[in-house]
Design an enzyme around this catalytic site. Structure first.
Site, PDB file in Angstrom:
ATOM      1  N   SER A  23       0.813  -1.225   0.000  1.00 23.42           N
ATOM      2  CA  SER A  23       0.000   0.000   0.000  1.00 23.42           C
ATOM      3  C   SER A  23       0.846   1.275   0.000  1.00 23.42           C
ATOM      4  O   SER A  23       0.558   2.186  -0.775  1.00 23.42           O
ATOM      5  CB  SER A  23      -0.956  -0.006   1.193  1.00 23.42           C
ATOM      6  OG  SER A  23      -1.874  -1.057   1.044  1.00 23.42           O
ATOM      7  N   LYS A  72      -9.507  -5.993  10.653  1.00 26.57           N
ATOM      8  CA  LYS A  72     -10.660  -5.673   9.803  1.00 26.57           C
ATOM      9  C   LYS A  72     -12.004  -5.733  10.523  1.00 26.57           C
ATOM     10  O   LYS A  72     -12.916  -5.005  10.164  1.00 26.57           O
ATOM     11  CB  LYS A  72     -10.691  -6.595   8.575  1.00 26.57           C
ATOM     12  CG  LYS A  72      -9.659  -6.188   7.547  1.00 26.57           C
ATOM     13  CD  LYS A  72      -9.898  -6.846   6.212  1.00 26.57           C
ATOM     14  CE  LYS A  72      -8.868  -6.348   5.220  1.00 26.57           C
ATOM     15  NZ  LYS A  72      -9.162  -6.699   3.846  1.00 26.57           N
ATOM     16  N   ASP A 108     -13.105  -2.820  -1.185  1.00 24.49           N
ATOM     17  CA  ASP A 108     -12.750  -4.105  -1.810  1.00 24.49           C
ATOM     18  C   ASP A 108     -13.708  -4.474  -2.940  1.00 24.49           C
ATOM     19  O   ASP A 108     -13.299  -5.004  -3.961  1.00 24.49           O
ATOM     20  CB  ASP A 108     -12.778  -5.231  -0.771  1.00 24.49           C
ATOM     21  CG  ASP A 108     -11.395  -5.510  -0.226  1.00 24.49           C
ATOM     22  OD1 ASP A 108     -10.410  -5.141  -0.886  1.00 24.49           O
ATOM     23  OD2 ASP A 108     -11.313  -6.092   0.864  1.00 24.49           O
ATOM     24  N   ALA A 135     -13.261 -11.410   1.791  1.00 23.20           N
ATOM     25  CA  ALA A 135     -13.004 -11.039   0.397  1.00 23.20           C
ATOM     26  C   ALA A 135     -14.131 -11.562  -0.492  1.00 23.20           C
ATOM     27  O   ALA A 135     -14.566 -10.892  -1.435  1.00 23.20           O
ATOM     28  CB  ALA A 135     -11.662 -11.591  -0.056  1.00 23.20           C
ATOM     29  N   ARG A 155     -14.773 -24.552   0.146  1.00 20.88           N
ATOM     30  CA  ARG A 155     -14.343 -25.839   0.716  1.00 20.88           C
ATOM     31  C   ARG A 155     -15.365 -26.311   1.754  1.00 20.88           C
ATOM     32  O   ARG A 155     -15.747 -27.475   1.782  1.00 20.88           O
ATOM     33  CB  ARG A 155     -12.953 -25.678   1.362  1.00 20.88           C
ATOM     34  CG  ARG A 155     -12.479 -26.901   2.096  1.00 20.88           C
ATOM     35  CD  ARG A 155     -11.093 -26.713   2.644  1.00 20.88           C
ATOM     36  NE  ARG A 155     -11.027 -25.630   3.644  1.00 20.88           N
ATOM     37  CZ  ARG A 155      -9.925 -25.264   4.254  1.00 20.88           C
ATOM     38  NH1 ARG A 155      -8.768 -25.855   3.959  1.00 20.88           N
ATOM     39  NH2 ARG A 155      -9.940 -24.302   5.146  1.00 20.88           N
ATOM     40  N   THR A 156     -15.785 -25.377   2.610  1.00 18.99           N
ATOM     41  CA  THR A 156     -16.844 -25.690   3.577  1.00 18.99           C
ATOM     42  C   THR A 156     -18.154 -25.152   3.003  1.00 18.99           C
ATOM     43  O   THR A 156     -18.447 -23.960   3.104  1.00 18.99           O
ATOM     44  CB  THR A 156     -16.553 -25.001   4.939  1.00 18.99           C
ATOM     45  OG1 THR A 156     -15.185 -25.233   5.284  1.00 18.99           O
ATOM     46  CG2 THR A 156     -17.466 -25.500   6.040  1.00 18.99           C
ATOM     47  N   PRO A 157     -18.957 -26.011   2.358  1.00 25.31           N
ATOM     48  CA  PRO A 157     -20.125 -25.515   1.614  1.00 25.31           C
ATOM     49  C   PRO A 157     -21.141 -24.789   2.488  1.00 25.31           C
ATOM     50  O   PRO A 157     -21.832 -23.888   2.012  1.00 25.31           O
ATOM     51  CB  PRO A 157     -20.740 -26.784   1.016  1.00 25.31           C
ATOM     52  CG  PRO A 157     -19.777 -27.882   1.230  1.00 25.31           C
ATOM     53  CD  PRO A 157     -18.777 -27.460   2.260  1.00 25.31           C
TER      54      PRO A 157
HETATM   55  P1  ATR Z   1     -10.634 -13.518   3.771  1.00 27.00           P
HETATM   56  O1  ATR Z   1     -11.321 -12.700   4.808  1.00 27.00           O
HETATM   57  O2  ATR Z   1      -9.329 -12.964   3.294  1.00 27.00           O
HETATM   58  O3  ATR Z   1     -11.531 -13.869   2.629  1.00 27.00           O
HETATM   59  P2  ATR Z   1     -10.900 -15.994   5.327  1.00 27.00           P
HETATM   60  O4  ATR Z   1     -12.133 -15.513   5.994  1.00 27.00           O
HETATM   61  O5  ATR Z   1      -9.832 -16.598   6.166  1.00 27.00           O
HETATM   62  O6  ATR Z   1     -10.151 -14.860   4.507  1.00 27.00           O
HETATM   63  O7  ATR Z   1     -11.313 -17.012   4.164  1.00 27.00           O
HETATM   64  C1  ATR Z   1     -10.409 -17.852   3.567  1.00 27.00           C
HETATM   65  C2  ATR Z   1     -11.097 -18.631   2.478  1.00 27.00           C
HETATM   66  O8  ATR Z   1     -10.139 -19.503   1.858  1.00 27.00           O
HETATM   67  C3  ATR Z   1     -12.218 -19.530   2.990  1.00 27.00           C
HETATM   68  O9  ATR Z   1     -13.230 -19.566   2.023  1.00 27.00           O
HETATM   69  C4  ATR Z   1     -11.519 -20.870   3.148  1.00 27.00           C
HETATM   70  O10 ATR Z   1     -12.392 -21.991   3.054  1.00 27.00           O
HETATM   71  P3  ATR Z   1     -13.170 -22.536   4.382  1.00 27.00           P
HETATM   72  O11 ATR Z   1     -14.323 -21.632   4.590  1.00 27.00           O
HETATM   73  O12 ATR Z   1     -13.553 -23.919   4.008  1.00 27.00           O
HETATM   74  O13 ATR Z   1     -12.162 -22.497   5.490  1.00 27.00           O
HETATM   75  C5  ATR Z   1     -10.618 -20.858   1.947  1.00 27.00           C
HETATM   76  N1  ATR Z   1      -9.470 -21.770   2.073  1.00 27.00           N
HETATM   77  C6  ATR Z   1      -8.384 -21.615   2.863  1.00 27.00           C
HETATM   78  N2  ATR Z   1      -7.536 -22.653   2.708  1.00 27.00           N
HETATM   79  C7  ATR Z   1      -8.100 -23.487   1.786  1.00 27.00           C
HETATM   80  C8  ATR Z   1      -7.711 -24.730   1.183  1.00 27.00           C
HETATM   81  N3  ATR Z   1      -6.545 -25.326   1.503  1.00 27.00           N
HETATM   82  N4  ATR Z   1      -8.533 -25.275   0.283  1.00 27.00           N
HETATM   83  C9  ATR Z   1      -9.699 -24.676  -0.060  1.00 27.00           C
HETATM   84  N5  ATR Z   1     -10.118 -23.506   0.473  1.00 27.00           N
HETATM   85  C10 ATR Z   1      -9.335 -22.913   1.388  1.00 27.00           C
END
Ligand code: ATR
Length: 276
Positions: A23, A72, A108, A135, A155-157
């Site tokens: 930044s 945040k 964002d 994000a 990943r976590t639906p």
């Molecule tokens: P941000 O606020 O930057 O978006 P976050 O809230 O930590 O960060 O979210 C990270 C995202 O990356 C989540 O969607 C996470 O999936 P989960 O909700 O299942 O945890 C995803 N993520 C992180 N590591 C992952 C991996 N190895 N494979 C698939 N998804 C992953």
């Protein structure tokens, strides 16, 4: 060469640990190009010091603070007001001093939308957002605001399902569902690919005529972007997301249109320095 004088204004980013934020490089390059008498610095603020840091910034008349990890969510309690968009998205990444009040906002979503609009219109398009964190919420909100239809995969639906229901996306599912969807726009907001050669989705699930935006900017060329190009899709690197959200931050406090290309070049220089 800019000089720092009695009227120089101060902006900065609060984060911890200080790490490799780009930044300051982006904003200072923009200030210089615009002839703005301002400087932008990184403040390494531990979580327990956030309240004091914001009070100090207010007292000193700091014009704007960008808010990065891990502040945040906590920052909201220190704003005098949070704009309605940031409230809906549920995340504040920018605090701007206005008439002695600290206004929390979210740039964002504009970053996502403008980065994608470099390559495609969004109204009526079918979009897929990968991820369900902060994000992802900004990306989904921005895409819906521009009139796209949005599917959320994670990943976590269950998290994707909750996000989709809350913001009004069309549907949700696991990451593996991508191959069965038809879409024009794909946005990765997961951290997969960050400083690793990995992709959140199988290469053959990438639609050949899609526009693909990766939030990951380190490395600049992620596996997802390489796979997308190999499939014939158009790929947009995460730096454009960052540059466009930073440009909106600059506009919020100064009212000026930011020099996008100057900021992108500064981003690249900072990335090259960080890699050394
Ligand atoms: P941000 O606020 O930057 O978006 P976050 O809230 O930590 O960060 O979210 C990270 C995202 O990356 C989540 O969607 C996470 O999936 P989960 O909700 O299942 O945890 C995803 N993520 C992180 N590591 C992952 C991996 N190895 N494979 C698939 N998804 C992953």
């Amino acid at each position: 060469m800019r000089t720092i004088g009695p009227r120089t204004q101060l902006c900065g980013v609060v984060l911890h640990p200080a790490g490799h934020t780009r930044s300051p490089a982006m904003h200072n390059a923009a200030f210089e190009a615009l002839g703005l008498d301002a400087v932008y610095v990184a403040f390494d603020v531990r979580p327990e010091r956030l309240a004091a840091a914001v009070a100090g910034a207010r007292a000193l008349g700091v014009r704007q603070l960008a808010v990065s990890i891990p502040h945040k969510e906590a920052i909201v309690a220190h704003c005098d007001a949070v704009d309605p968009v940031a409230k809906q998205i549920g995340a504040v990444n920018t605090v701007t001093l206005r008439d002695d009040e600290l206004l929390g906002s979210n740039t964002d979503w504009i970053g996502v939308v403008r980065a994608l609009e470099r390559e495609t219109e969004l109204a009526g398009r079918r979009a897929v957002v990968l991820g369900a964190g902060g994000a992802a919420r900004a990306a989904v909100w921005g895409l819906l605001q521009r009139g796209a239809r949005v599917h959320v995969l994670n990943r976590t639906p269950e998290r994707a399902e909750r996000l989709a229901a809350e913001l009004g996306a069309t549907g949700s599912g696991p990451l593996g569902a991508l191959g069965a969807l038809e879409y024009d726009v794909l946005v990765n907001t997961t951290s997969v690919g960050l400083r690793e050669d990995a992709s959140p989705v199988a290469a053959d699930a990438i639609a050949p005529d899609a526009v693909v935006l990766d939030a990951v900017y380190d490395p600049p060329e992620t596996r997802l972007l390489r796979d997308a190009r190999a499939r014939g899709a158009r790929a947009i690197g995460g730096r454009w997301w960052l540059v466009h959200q930073a440009a909106e931050q600059l506009r919020l406090w100064s009212g000026l249109d930011a020099p996008i290309d100057v900021m992108a070049e500064a981003f690249d220089r900072a990335a090259a320095e960080a890699a050394r």
